[in-house]
Design an enzyme around this catalytic site. Structure first.
Site, short mmCIF file in Angstrom:
data_model
loop_
_atom_site.label_atom_id
_atom_site.label_comp_id
_atom_site.label_asym_id
_atom_site.label_seq_id
_atom_site.Cartn_x
_atom_site.Cartn_y
_atom_site.Cartn_z
N HIS A 137 -18.37 58.10 29.61
CA HIS A 137 -18.61 57.40 28.06
C HIS A 137 -17.98 58.10 26.88
O HIS A 137 -18.20 59.41 27.12
CB HIS A 137 -20.26 57.11 27.87
CG HIS A 137 -20.60 56.33 26.60
ND1 HIS A 137 -20.30 55.00 26.73
CD2 HIS A 137 -20.75 56.73 25.43
CE1 HIS A 137 -20.60 54.48 25.58
NE2 HIS A 137 -20.84 55.50 24.56
N ASN B 104 -20.37 57.27 35.60
CA ASN B 104 -19.74 56.69 34.33
C ASN B 104 -19.31 57.65 33.32
O ASN B 104 -20.01 58.57 33.28
CB ASN B 104 -20.64 55.65 33.80
CG ASN B 104 -20.18 54.89 32.76
OD1 ASN B 104 -18.79 54.59 32.87
ND2 ASN B 104 -20.77 54.76 31.45
C1 GAR Z 1 -12.48 55.35 28.05
O1 GAR Z 1 -12.50 55.89 26.90
C2 GAR Z 1 -13.95 55.43 28.68
O2 GAR Z 1 -14.55 56.78 28.25
C3 GAR Z 1 -14.42 53.89 28.06
O3 GAR Z 1 -13.48 52.89 28.06
C4 GAR Z 1 -12.16 53.54 27.93
C5 GAR Z 1 -11.52 53.36 29.22
O4 GAR Z 1 -10.03 53.68 29.16
N1 GAR Z 1 -15.61 53.34 28.64
C6 GAR Z 1 -16.57 53.12 28.03
O5 GAR Z 1 -16.73 52.75 26.85
C7 GAR Z 1 -17.95 52.83 28.94
N2 GAR Z 1 -19.12 52.48 28.14
P1 GAR Z 1 -9.07 53.52 30.39
O6 GAR Z 1 -9.32 52.06 30.71
O7 GAR Z 1 -7.80 53.81 29.95
O8 GAR Z 1 -9.52 54.40 31.45
#
Ligand code: GAR
Length: 209
Positions: free
Chosen positions: A112, A110
């Site tokens: 984060h 994952n």
């Molecule tokens: C990203 O910033 C990722 O790191 C975060 O969601 C966003 C997804 O963006 N993930 C989390 O917060 C997981 N806990 P995307 O859909 O444009 O790739």
């Protein structure tokens, strides 16, 4: 060496910019794998659209439509059918069912958008993370890539990069700055996993940058 036989699947809930970055890296020859399928809990996810536009099998699978067991079974069926080497969570906001964790132990990662263990856990995703970081007046935030286990954001950290956010005037600015780095480092780390330069084990050493 050609690693194209290495298969990943990508789980995403939102717009899918990390999926796009992974696909771009594959197109540019920087990432040697195949995205066998994309899964989302959200029928409106941009990630599903991106996948469909490239004829990558794309599935909307939501726990809301199922009783818990049949959701898990449907997910396991998909994983059995496509048999990925690695499950890549890219903005996937749901907990991975235990059965899947057991079968794919040390083969789920994952990304984060903060420096875990700070700003992690249930409810800490996407803009919620950046708002909390901003409200705490942090000067440094970052990106964490980690193994996924049964708990939110608690698996072994395999990579972290600190990012100076002292000039960011809003959570949105933090998000933008961090996302840009996510797009660079996620494909890189996946490639290192494929090449065996990063070993996915619970006692794996952490790579800092
Ligand atoms: C990203 O910033 C990722 O790191 C975060 O969601 C966003 C997804 O963006 N993930 C989390 O917060 C997981 N806990 P995307 O859909 O444009 O790739």
């Amino acid at each position: 060496m050609n690693f194209k036989s290495f298969k990943i699947c990508v789980f995403a809930s939102g717009r899918g910019s990390n999926l796009q970055a992974i696909l771009n890296a594959i197109d540019n020859g920087k990432l040697d794998c195949e995205v066998t399928f994309v899964l989302s809990n959200n029928s409106d996810s941009g990630a599903l659209e991106i996948a469909r536009s490239r004829n990558i099998p794309a599935f909307h699978l939501s726990e809301k439509k199922f009783h818990k067991n049949s959701f898990e079974e449907s997910l396991m069926d998909l994983l059995d059918k496509f048999n990925p080497d690695l499950i890549v969570l890219a903005g996937y906001m749901k907990l991975i069912p235990e059965k899947v964790i057991k079968k794919f132990r040390n083969r789920i990662i994952n990304i984060h958008p903060a420096l875990l263990p700070k700003y992690g856990g249930k409810g800490m995703y996407g803009m919620n993370v950046h708002k909390a970081v901003f409200n705490a007046k942090e000067k440094i935030s970052g990106v964490t890539i980690h193994l996924v286990n049964e708990k939110y954001d608690e698996g072994k950290i395999i990579f972290q990069k600190e990012i100076d956010i002292s000039n960011c005037k809003s959570p949105e600015e933090i998000s933008e700055k961090i996302l840009e780095i996510e797009h660079q480092v996620y494909p890189d780390i996946i490639q290192k996993i494929i090449e065996g330069k990063i070993l996915l084990t619970e006692d794996a050493g952490q790579s800092k940058n």
